[in-house]
Design an enzyme around this catalytic site. Structure first.
Site, short mmCIF file in Angstrom:
data_model
loop_
_atom_site.label_atom_id
_atom_site.label_comp_id
_atom_site.label_asym_id
_atom_site.label_seq_id
_atom_site.Cartn_x
_atom_site.Cartn_y
_atom_site.Cartn_z
N GLY A 13 0.62 -1.19 -0.29
CA GLY A 13 -0.13 -0.16 0.16
C GLY A 13 1.33 1.23 0.00
N GLY A 16 4.46 0.67 2.46
CA GLY A 16 5.11 -0.50 0.88
C GLY A 16 5.33 0.07 -0.33
N GLU A 131 9.41 0.78 15.28
CA GLU A 131 9.07 1.91 14.87
C GLU A 131 8.82 3.28 14.45
OE1 GLU A 131 10.31 4.87 16.80
OE2 GLU A 131 12.38 4.38 16.87
N GLY A 136 4.39 7.50 14.14
CA GLY A 136 4.73 7.17 12.65
C GLY A 136 6.51 7.71 12.67
N ASP A 203 -7.13 3.84 18.71
CA ASP A 203 -5.66 3.82 18.12
C ASP A 203 -4.62 4.64 18.77
OD1 ASP A 203 -4.42 4.16 15.01
OD2 ASP A 203 -4.34 6.03 16.07
N LYS A 207 -1.16 2.45 20.78
CA LYS A 207 0.23 3.11 20.43
C LYS A 207 1.16 3.01 21.59
CE LYS A 207 -0.46 5.38 15.68
NZ LYS A 207 -1.49 6.71 15.91
N GLY A 304 1.56 8.92 7.46
CA GLY A 304 1.64 9.48 6.27
C GLY A 304 3.05 8.26 5.26
#
Lengths: 437, 437
Positions: A13, A16, A131, A136, A203, A207, A304
């Site tokens: 996606g 990737g 990581e 992100g 979400d 994390k 992103g």
């Protein structure tokens, strides 16, 4: 020079494809930094024909990511499929079982199965790097796992969800409603069609669960997190916060207390003059407080394709710099088998300041009744603001209280009492205040 | 379990004693994190009898740090003596020559001899770690050297000197003069008796030189840095900055431009609403802008025994997790022999916004003359503020100009022109504006 490091990527996606592109475009520089070449030798995705804007010609295609994980000629398996079960879990397990290093951006998988996967990785002597799973592009895992060796963490907290921070930032900057900002976030691709997972804090909780384990050496316990989303934050809250010198952020907070570890995700008032209050839009930030170092804050892009790819490539480069026979640091900072059980602190014992916004009938005695309920629960007030709602002749008033440090139990009891007194014309709003430097 | 990692510490001042204390107090936790014990087996300092608040009983004492570096039974030599020549340089060289890993907090040594020392370390296959040398406890070296693999840096900038930031913070918060704040900083131990090295920007330059090398893969060139300190910053500047939505910080900035790399240290206007503008007091911060990741900012304690010790211990822990035969990443991110020569961009080509404060005679035509000088040099103005100085009947006025993006050369020429016109009653003040998120 050492032999090339062979990479297999499952999931092509946005992230990737971006990882594949960075590994190709920056090949010479990465070789210079790592002392060996990094080559994508195998890939897997659902749709073979799709144009991903990157030439994957040299890589062998696998329709089945598990087959890639088990059988491809690779040293590192990069999982970018997503999801806490199904293909992602199966192929990460398969790769570790086959003695391959794994790099993943999958927070849900780690929040649910991280400890079990870490045990396998450590038994096999391979790395499990992640990581990109938290905040992100911000190197918070590396910082907590490596740079803070020897530090005891007291508290870790952060803005871990770009969607929520984008909505809150626009609500404040433009005076828009939550609903209007959410719609814009969806239009711009910052929020999913079903935004529940982001805006209700799940979400952030995933994390936070990972950070908690790194901070306190405990087993991940993502189901034991107190959760409150941002959908009931109104312009009245944001305006009142501003007047009182605060800004509202959705924070995930993990904190060591006498009765255990607090893990909580909720809208939070932070001082407008604090560093974290200036973290706007989709940017993320993490603050870590320790006994030796003091307070460290990292901020940067939390999502992103490129920012996430940067973290994945950093993880791959760390593996490239290592060599066979190298014994790696443990996945969650301490050996997975030695992670302590997580002892949950009760939310009602949470100590801190509170913002309380009450909409009340404009009649004699209301304020006295509210003050009495606060006093009866030993809540001392830092500030009180009271103003009429709307134009002349309004029959409602708004009362805003900011408390000194008190407990969640006291605030809940006091607010329940005020509610029972029958003076409220609307649901009371309670927002916790968080210390921040 | 692997054999214990043996540490020799040269220099037992505040940082050295703190490192020894952390290694002893956190021994069990460090062993859990690193998979082996870390033991201080040798120490060296000037005064053997001083009480340092830590039991060094088990460690062998060396009067000569070079002897310690060469002959002690150690795996890692920790240099905390300081200074760019003399004992520090000799013993670090000796330790590397003897094939020992080195950890140092010595920015001056690295700024001057870093590349040569890195060449030795890389030839010998040992690590030279120096996290504590830049921004104290902030893991900026690890972030740039490891986490940002594959990223191309466009700009790195930061608040790298706590003394200057403390002085500027107090000047703004309390309306005090530079001199008064400097005296307080000296009294509180935040500034040296001779503060020149801090307040004139040399300390910032040393740290910036190291970051520049990591950012751009160039050889360290600390003598080629444009330097301006904070001693001529006045309350008039700070007040005007505030009115225009800026805050003054001493920044070190390294930036890739078409004509080379800019390295500059000077007082800078940053937007009040930016994250870096909220970094107060002795706290440091570093922002890094790259092509893939975007902008990352790290803030935290930049000095102090404990924060610095935390970085040193992190460096030691990284070595403890490695094993013989492990080939390490290069000292400055790329192999020392391949670091490119530093190509300096000329300061006069610097492009950016400028704040110009002029004190002028209050007479007709002055403003027109100033405006003409700006226009003649193609400087377009974003804002103009003009006000009388002092009470009625004052014969001076202050004119404050904020320019749109222009060049250093244009601004210097325009200000020289205004000066030659004879309208100024005081030295003109020019402060560069820096973009910051």
């Amino acid at each position: 020079m050492a032999e090339a490091l062979r990479i297999g990527i499952a999931g092509l996606g946005t992230v990737g494809a971006s990882v594949a592109r960075v590994l190709r475009d920056k090949s010479a520089e990465l070789t210079r930094q790592c002392g060996r070449e990094i080559v994508v030798t195998a890939v897997s995705a659902r749709d073979r024909s799709r144009d991903r804007g990157v030439d994957l010609g040299g890589a062998k295609w696998f329709d089945d990511p598990i087959e890639l994980a088990e059988k491809a000629d690779i040293d590192v398996f990069v999982e970018l499929i997503g999801g806490d079960e199904g293909a992602a879990r199966s192929c990460v397990s398969a790769a570790l079982d086959a003695g391959r290093h794994v790099v993943t951006a999958n927070k849900a998988l780690l929040a649910k199965h991280g400890v079990a996967l870490a045990e396998v990785a450590e038994k096999k002597g391979v790395l499990l790097n992640y990581e990109a799973a938290v905040a992100g592009g911000i190197p918070v895992i590396k910082t907590m796992r490596e740079a803070m060796a020897g530090n005891s963490v007291n508290r870790v907290f952060g803005i871990l969800n770009g969607t929520c921070n984008y909505i809150l930032t626009r609500m404040e900057a433009e005076g828009l409603t939550f609903e209007a900002c959410l719609k814009d976030a969806q239009r711009l691709g910052y929020a999913e069609a079903d935004p529940t997972f982001d805006i209700e804090g799940n979400d952030t909780a995933h994390k936070l669960a990972i950070l908690t384990s790194l901070a306190f050496g405990t087993r991940i316990a993502s189901d034991d997190i107190y959760l409150e989303g941002i959908s009931n934050i109104t312009q009245a809250d944001i305006r009142a916060a501003g007047e009182l010198g605060y800004r509202i952020k959705l924070l995930g907070v993990a904190q060591r207390t006498e009765s255990g570890i607090e893990q909580r995700v909720h809208p939070t008032m932070v001082p407008t003059a604090s560093v974290i209050a200036q973290v706007h839009g989709v940017t993320n930030a993490v603050a870590i407080e320790t006994d030796i170092l003091g307070e460290l804050l990292l901020s940067g892009p939390g999502a992103g394709g490129n920012a996430t790819a940067s973290a994945v490539v950093g993880d791959i480069a760390d593996i490239a710099k290592s060599r066979p026979g190298f014994q790696h640091g443990p996945v969650f900072g301490r050996p997975a088998k030695e992670l302590r059980p997580y002892k949950k602190a009760q939310m009602r014992s949470h100590a801190g300041g509170y913002f309380i916004r009450l909409t009340v009938h404009d009649r004699t005695g209301v304020f006295a009744a509210i003050a009495k309920r606060m006093a009866d629960n030993d809540i001392s007030l830092e500030s009180i603001v009271q103003h009429a709602n709307g134009s002349d002749g309004a029959t409602q008033k708004t009362v805003i209280l900011v408390t000194h440090e008190t407990t969640e139990a006291a605030v809940r009891k006091a607010v329940d009492g005020v509610t029972k007194d029958g003076h409220l014309t609307d649901k009371p709003q309670v927002i916790r205040i968080e210390r921040a430097g």
